[in-house]
Design a protein around this motif. Structure first.
Motif, mmCIF file in Angstrom:
data_model
loop_
_atom_site.group_PDB
_atom_site.id
_atom_site.type_symbol
_atom_site.label_atom_id
_atom_site.label_comp_id
_atom_site.label_asym_id
_atom_site.label_seq_id
_atom_site.Cartn_x
_atom_site.Cartn_y
_atom_site.Cartn_z
ATOM 1 N N ALA A 233 28.651 -9.977 -21.552
ATOM 2 C CA ALA A 233 29.931 -9.465 -22.065
ATOM 3 C C ALA A 233 29.650 -8.126 -22.741
ATOM 4 O O ALA A 233 28.650 -7.980 -23.458
ATOM 5 C CB ALA A 233 30.543 -10.444 -23.061
ATOM 6 N N GLN A 235 31.298 -5.087 -25.154
ATOM 7 C CA GLN A 235 32.386 -4.587 -26.005
ATOM 8 C C GLN A 235 32.337 -3.065 -26.015
ATOM 9 O O GLN A 235 31.327 -2.475 -26.410
ATOM 10 C CB GLN A 235 32.220 -5.094 -27.446
ATOM 11 N N ALA A 257 33.019 -10.225 -18.942
ATOM 12 C CA ALA A 257 34.080 -9.730 -19.825
ATOM 13 C C ALA A 257 33.733 -8.351 -20.357
ATOM 14 O O ALA A 257 32.556 -8.073 -20.639
ATOM 15 C CB ALA A 257 34.291 -10.691 -20.993
ATOM 16 N N VAL A 258 34.747 -7.504 -20.492
ATOM 17 C CA VAL A 258 34.567 -6.210 -21.160
ATOM 18 C C VAL A 258 35.820 -5.932 -21.986
ATOM 19 O O VAL A 258 36.887 -6.493 -21.726
ATOM 20 C CB VAL A 258 34.329 -5.026 -20.182
ATOM 21 N N SER A 259 35.653 -5.044 -22.983
ATOM 22 C CA SER A 259 36.817 -4.669 -23.792
ATOM 23 C C SER A 259 36.760 -3.186 -24.098
ATOM 24 O O SER A 259 35.699 -2.555 -23.998
ATOM 25 C CB SER A 259 36.838 -5.457 -25.107
ATOM 26 N N ASP A 260 37.912 -2.636 -24.443
ATOM 27 C CA ASP A 260 37.963 -1.300 -25.032
ATOM 28 C C ASP A 260 39.097 -1.312 -26.039
ATOM 29 O O ASP A 260 39.626 -2.387 -26.369
ATOM 30 C CB ASP A 260 38.091 -0.206 -23.958
ATOM 31 N N GLY A 263 42.234 -3.375 -25.111
ATOM 32 C CA GLY A 263 42.204 -4.830 -25.029
ATOM 33 C C GLY A 263 40.940 -5.303 -24.344
ATOM 34 O O GLY A 263 40.006 -4.519 -24.134
ATOM 35 N N ALA A 264 40.925 -6.614 -23.989
ATOM 36 C CA ALA A 264 39.730 -7.185 -23.348
ATOM 37 C C ALA A 264 40.148 -7.924 -22.090
ATOM 38 O O ALA A 264 41.253 -8.461 -22.014
ATOM 39 C CB ALA A 264 39.034 -8.134 -24.315
ATOM 40 N N HIS A 266 38.670 -10.735 -18.896
ATOM 41 C CA HIS A 266 37.687 -11.799 -18.694
ATOM 42 C C HIS A 266 37.849 -12.384 -17.297
ATOM 43 O O HIS A 266 38.966 -12.707 -16.895
ATOM 44 C CB HIS A 266 37.951 -12.880 -19.764
ATOM 45 N N HIS A 297 40.446 -9.401 -28.552
ATOM 46 C CA HIS A 297 39.319 -8.503 -28.874
ATOM 47 C C HIS A 297 38.132 -9.267 -29.438
ATOM 48 O O HIS A 297 36.996 -9.108 -29.005
ATOM 49 C CB HIS A 297 39.779 -7.495 -29.936
ATOM 50 N N ASP A 298 38.423 -10.106 -30.461
ATOM 51 C CA ASP A 298 37.334 -10.791 -31.155
ATOM 52 C C ASP A 298 36.743 -11.913 -30.308
ATOM 53 O O ASP A 298 35.563 -12.260 -30.458
ATOM 54 C CB ASP A 298 37.831 -11.366 -32.488
ATOM 55 N N LEU A 300 35.969 -11.884 -27.258
ATOM 56 C CA LEU A 300 34.911 -11.403 -26.363
ATOM 57 C C LEU A 300 33.536 -11.584 -27.001
ATOM 58 O O LEU A 300 32.579 -11.990 -26.348
ATOM 59 C CB LEU A 300 35.138 -9.925 -26.017
#
Ligand code: NAD
Length: 434
Positions: A233, A235, A257-260, A263-264, A266, A297-298, A300
């Motif tokens: 994953a 972030q 999973a990735v986020s920016d 948002g994130a 999955h 967000h959290d 992830l």
């Protein structure tokens, strides 16, 4: 002026540094000072040397007036901090972010000092920043802001003094404007004043992906097994995170999973990272990518994955969420993502953390290679750059792992003992003038 030796919650005497420990920047500086303190204890450094290493060598705060498109004038704050120059010119990125302050820039400059010493390149540590949201500016406003900020810090920078590079919110274009502003003021072209430039202006092949390539090298070295099927994953999906995800996927990992900031996303079966990069480039973020579910967000950070790569900002793994982190390996693409309290919790729970000053050192390594090429007016092939990057990363990783094993330290503690120890040794050898 008397400077206090850092305790666990030290205060520096720089009047710009407030004692308010609750701001993100002050928390980052507190983490950096705690890590220094621990390494200094281990090395048995004396009071004077510790104090010197805890204090930035030069620190400049500037007001940057900006003419907006509608004719109004805004004024934002900018900073440049040279933490240490005992081993060579200062080196460090420039960040454009609304939450950037002098504390954060000081912490980031300090980490740069240890990072350069750890990977054995002849630089000290610096960092710069402007408290601004670059996304809220038009391209012309961004150019005017960059040029005026550079003009304000001009006496500090130069290819033999202090060499900026990109960081959060800045990129190749920003570096091109800085190179041009500096060169116009000097009267001739000075490509070596910045790294991370476009290749047409003397940028190095391999620099754009260098930090991410280093993250991949560090992650694979720490895994110690085949990456095939290893779940990851990430972030942050900017310059570091997006290519780290790509390179880890290329090596056989499954990026789930990735986020920016948007948002994130999955997908338990794995994301097509190249397609997601194309989506993010077009849509301005990962959110809305059609072949994945949205995620908090959290959430992830707490996914049940083998490897977690924080590649956004500081203080995201804290005492509050560390007990819920399930990854067995954390590879810090970002600077300062894990607080010292969280570090202890992760170590106690058997999670290995490859620390920022090692894991994300690929960026400054290839920045150094870019600067060497600029100073020689010569260029290396992408393959030559990659071999040198790999050699320096693997050799630093090996040294950190050996020391950690020998002395029962975490990888972060070992990395700091090596980095801080080399800077302390440089001070001892140079002596004190006058
Ligand atoms: P960037 O501006 O290119 O990307 C930052 C990313 O973080 C963006 O995708 C942004 O949307 C995302 N982000 C912001 N807030 C977030 C949040 N709350 N949750 C999830 N994502 C969020 O910056 P970058 O250059 O990729 O830098 C990222 C980190 O890596 C920073 O800590 C930086 O200091 C560090 N670093 C960068 C380099 C480099 O060469 N650029 C080198 C070493 C270390």
């Amino acid at each position: 002026m008397t400077v206090m030796v850092p305790s666990m919650t030290p205060a520096l005497t720089n009047p710009a540094l407030s004692a308010d420990l609750t701001t993100p920047g002050r928390q980052a500086l507190d983490s950096a000072l705690q890590q220094l303190h621990q390494a200094a204890e281990h090395l048995g450094l004396d009071h004077g040397l510790r104090t010197m290493l805890a204090t930035p060598r030069r620190s400049l705060t500037v007001s940057v007036p900006l003419r907006r498109e509608d004719g109004r004038m805004d004024v934002v704050q900018g900073f440049r901090v040279q933490h240490n120059i005992s081993r060579g010119p200062a080196k460090g990125g420039i960040r454009f972010h609304p939450a950037t302050d002098i504390h954060e820039v000081t912490a980031l400059a300090m980490w740069m000092t240890w990072k350069c010493a750890l990977v054995g390149i002849p630089y000290g540590g610096a960092k710069g920043g402007v408290s601004v949201d670059p996304k809220a500016l038009t391209p012309r406003e961004l150019e005017r802001l960059t040029r005026r900020y550079v003009n304000e810090i001009l006496p500090m920078i130069g290819p033999e003094k202090d060499i900026p590079a990109p960081d959060v919110g800045t990129d190749e274009q920003t570096m091109a404007w800085i190179m041009d502003t500096y060169s116009v003021n000097t009267g001739y072209s000075v490509p070596g004043v910045v790294t991370g430039k476009p290749t047409t202006l003397g940028g190095s092949l391999g620099r754009a992906g260098a930090t991410s390539r280093g993250v991949q090298i560090a992650a694979l070295a720490a895994l110690g097994r085949s990456p095939d099927g290893v779940t990851v994953a990430v972030q942050g999906f900017g310059k570091v995170g997006a290519l780290a995800a790509q390179y880890l996927a290329d090596a056989g990992c499954v990026v789930v999973a990735v986020s920016d900031a948007s948002g994130a996303v999955h997908a338990p079966g794995g994301l097509d990272v190249a397609a997601l990069r194309a989506h993010a480039a077009e849509a301005g973020g990962v959110l809305g990518y059609p072949h994945a579910d949205a995620l908090g967000h959290d959430d992830l950070l707490e996914l049940d994955v083998d490897v977690l790569v924080p590649a956004a900002l500081e203080n995201v793994i804290t005492a509050a969420n560390a007990p819920r982190i399930r990854a067995r390996l954390v590879v810090e693409g970002a600077n300062g993502p894990t607080t010292p309290e969280a570090d202890e919790i992760l170590a106690a729970g058997g999670t290995t953390v490859v620390p920022d000053i090692l894991a994300n050192a690929g960026g400054v390594i290839v920045s150094y290679l870019e600067w060497v090429q600029n100073m020689q007016a010569y260029s290396w092939s992408a393959g030559e750059v990659d071999v040198k990057l790999r050699d320096l990363m693997e050799s630093a990783f090996g040294e950190v792992r050996s020391l950690a094993g020998e002395r029962g330290l975490t990888l972060r503690q070992a990395a700091h003992v090596i980095g801080v120890g080399r800077v302390a040794e440089a001070h001892r050898m140079r002596g004190l003038y006058p």
